[in-house]
Write an enzyme that holds these catalytic residues in place. Structure first.
Site, mmCIF file in Angstrom:
data_model
loop_
_atom_site.group_PDB
_atom_site.id
_atom_site.type_symbol
_atom_site.label_atom_id
_atom_site.label_comp_id
_atom_site.label_asym_id
_atom_site.label_seq_id
_atom_site.Cartn_x
_atom_site.Cartn_y
_atom_site.Cartn_z
ATOM 1 N N LYS A 138 31.715 52.632 43.920
ATOM 2 C CA LYS A 138 31.649 51.428 44.784
ATOM 3 C C LYS A 138 32.490 51.666 46.029
ATOM 4 C CE LYS A 138 32.655 46.441 44.802
ATOM 5 N NZ LYS A 138 32.964 45.241 44.036
ATOM 6 N N ASP A 155 34.098 34.296 42.957
ATOM 7 C CA ASP A 155 32.760 34.507 43.537
ATOM 8 C C ASP A 155 31.754 34.558 42.394
ATOM 9 O OD1 ASP A 155 30.824 34.949 45.493
ATOM 10 O OD2 ASP A 155 31.083 37.116 45.466
HETATM 11 N N1 LIG Z 1 29.973 48.970 36.999
HETATM 12 C C1 LIG Z 1 28.720 48.730 37.435
HETATM 13 N N2 LIG Z 1 27.647 49.110 36.686
HETATM 14 C C2 LIG Z 1 26.378 48.861 37.100
HETATM 15 N N3 LIG Z 1 26.061 48.266 38.261
HETATM 16 C C3 LIG Z 1 27.066 47.867 39.062
HETATM 17 C C4 LIG Z 1 28.453 48.074 38.695
HETATM 18 N N4 LIG Z 1 29.223 47.563 39.687
HETATM 19 C C5 LIG Z 1 28.368 47.087 40.622
HETATM 20 N N5 LIG Z 1 27.075 47.249 40.257
HETATM 21 C C6 LIG Z 1 25.858 46.845 41.014
HETATM 22 O O1 LIG Z 1 26.137 46.775 42.395
HETATM 23 C C7 LIG Z 1 25.978 45.435 42.879
HETATM 24 C C8 LIG Z 1 27.061 45.118 43.919
HETATM 25 O O2 LIG Z 1 28.344 45.266 43.309
HETATM 26 P P1 LIG Z 1 29.472 44.149 43.448
HETATM 27 O O3 LIG Z 1 30.674 44.630 42.693
HETATM 28 O O4 LIG Z 1 28.930 42.835 43.036
HETATM 29 O O5 LIG Z 1 29.807 44.204 45.011
HETATM 30 P P2 LIG Z 1 29.387 43.241 46.261
HETATM 31 O O6 LIG Z 1 28.532 42.134 45.727
HETATM 32 O O7 LIG Z 1 30.691 42.765 46.788
HETATM 33 O O8 LIG Z 1 28.689 44.125 47.212
HETATM 34 C C9 LIG Z 1 26.044 44.566 41.617
HETATM 35 O O9 LIG Z 1 25.361 43.364 41.756
HETATM 36 C C10 LIG Z 1 25.400 45.460 40.582
HETATM 37 O O10 LIG Z 1 23.990 45.399 40.686
HETATM 38 MG MG LIG Z 2 28.581 41.055 44.029
#
Ligand SMILES: Nc1ncnc2c1ncn2[C@@H]1O[C@H](COP(=O)(O)OP(=O)(O)O)[C@@H](O)[C@H]1O
Ligand SMILES: [Mg+2]
Length: 301
Positions: A121, A224
């Site tokens: 991420k 959130d």
């Molecule tokens: N540990 C994880 N395993 C699988 N998918 C993930 C994981 N972390 C994030 N994602 C995917 O990435 C998307 C965006 O991540 P998120 O942490 O919600 O960040 P943001 O919404 O701030 O961009 C999530 O909705 C999910 O689909």
């Molecule tokens: Mg998110």
């Protein structure tokens, strides 16, 4: 092409001295928006003409920006540098497709050398507003303020996840953080927002509330919480996305908790016709483990 896929490609084109210079930029982000030739030469231990040669390459690849104030690290430059660190430390070995793009982050599937899936991420907080600022002021503001904000946010989420994960597997398992990047174990399942049907929506809602309760008693409210930040897999639920979490002792904690609960209850009401009282749900979240088991005991008798 997203910034990180480009990073995956460019990383293979860079040599040791290119990385040495990127390292100088990354390690001086906090103190210097811009660096000049002589500072770079001093910190990298490379002669000025060599530094100039590598800088030209880094500028050409779009990793370093150049203005009349000096040279500055760009987002792709930090992406590349982080990717290299993750590879050197055997955290990941290959980067795969982008699986999520939100307002605040870009999320990729990656693999380690044992071919195990990992999640990468990369924080992009305030990307759109930053682009506007950059357009208006050209390069004069540099990108380091924005990069620092993203590094601090990644650190905040990593620390919270490490702390929460001890108490429940319904939170992502963080493995590593470097600058503006978190590596996590993947969570398999479907985002609640994309779920077409649930066998037992009532039980899923109970599990979400129970996870909110656990986080609350560890001192955090997600802040959130909505159907996009919850993943469902059979009977299990996972709550993602914690960088904006607030401590339960902050002044607006009550308001934030109310908003999270309202979002979830609204979703379950709209989609599954389940009605639940907001106030009573908040009371449950605030109840400790022992208060809950006391409650269970009294209803048993
Ligand atoms: N540990 C994880 N395993 C699988 N998918 C993930 C994981 N972390 C994030 N994602 C995917 O990435 C998307 C965006 O991540 P998120 O942490 O919600 O960040 P943001 O919404 O701030 O961009 C999530 O909705 C999910 O689909
Ligand atoms: Mg998110």
């Amino acid at each position: 092409m997203s910034s990180f896929s480009k990073a995956g490609h460019v990383v293979s084109l860079l040599n040791k001295s290119d990385f040495k210079i990127l390292k100088v930029f990354a390690s001086s982000l906090k103190n210097h928006q811009f660096l000049n030739l002589s500072t770079l030469s001093q910190y990298s231990n490379l002669g000025q003409s060599l530094v100039k040669h590598h800088l030209e390459r880094l500028v050409k690849f779009g990793l370093i920006g150049k203005s009349n104030l000096g040279f500055t690290l760009l987002v792709t430059g930090l992406d590349i540098y982080v990717l290299k660190i993750l590879a050197n430390r055997n955290v990941i070995d290959a980067i795969g497709p982008q699986i999520g793009i939100g307002k605040e982050a870009e999320v990729f599937l990656a693999r380690n050398s044992l071919n195990h899936d990992k999640i990468v991420k990369l924080f992009r907080i305030g990307r759109s507003s930053f682009k506007q600022i950059k357009r208006k002021r050209d390069m004069s503001s540099g990108s380091s303020t924005w990069l620092i904000l993203n590094i601090e946010t990644a650190k905040k989420e990593y620390d919270i996840l490490k702390y929460l994960r001890n108490s429940s597997i319904s939170f992502p398992n963080p493995l590593y953080r470097s600058f503006h990047c978190i590596v996590m174990e993947p969570i398999y399942g479907t985002r609640l927002s994309e779920v077409v049907n649930l066998d037992n929506p009532q039980s899923i809602l109970e599990k979400i509330i129970e996870s909110m309760r656990i986080a609350y008693h560890k001192g955090y409210i997600n802040g959130d919480l909505n159907e996009y930040n919850i993943v469902v897999n059979d009977d299990n639920i996972f709550i993602l996305d914690w960088p904006q979490a607030v401590r339960t002792d902050t002044i607006n904690a009550e308001e934030v908790l109310m908003r999270d609960v309202r979002n979830i209850l609204k979703f379950f009401s709209r989609k599954f016709n389940i009605e639940r009282d907001i106030g009573k749900t908040i009371d449950i979240i605030k109840k400790s483990e022992s208060q809950i088991s006391d409650g269970l005991n009294s209803t048993n008798f």
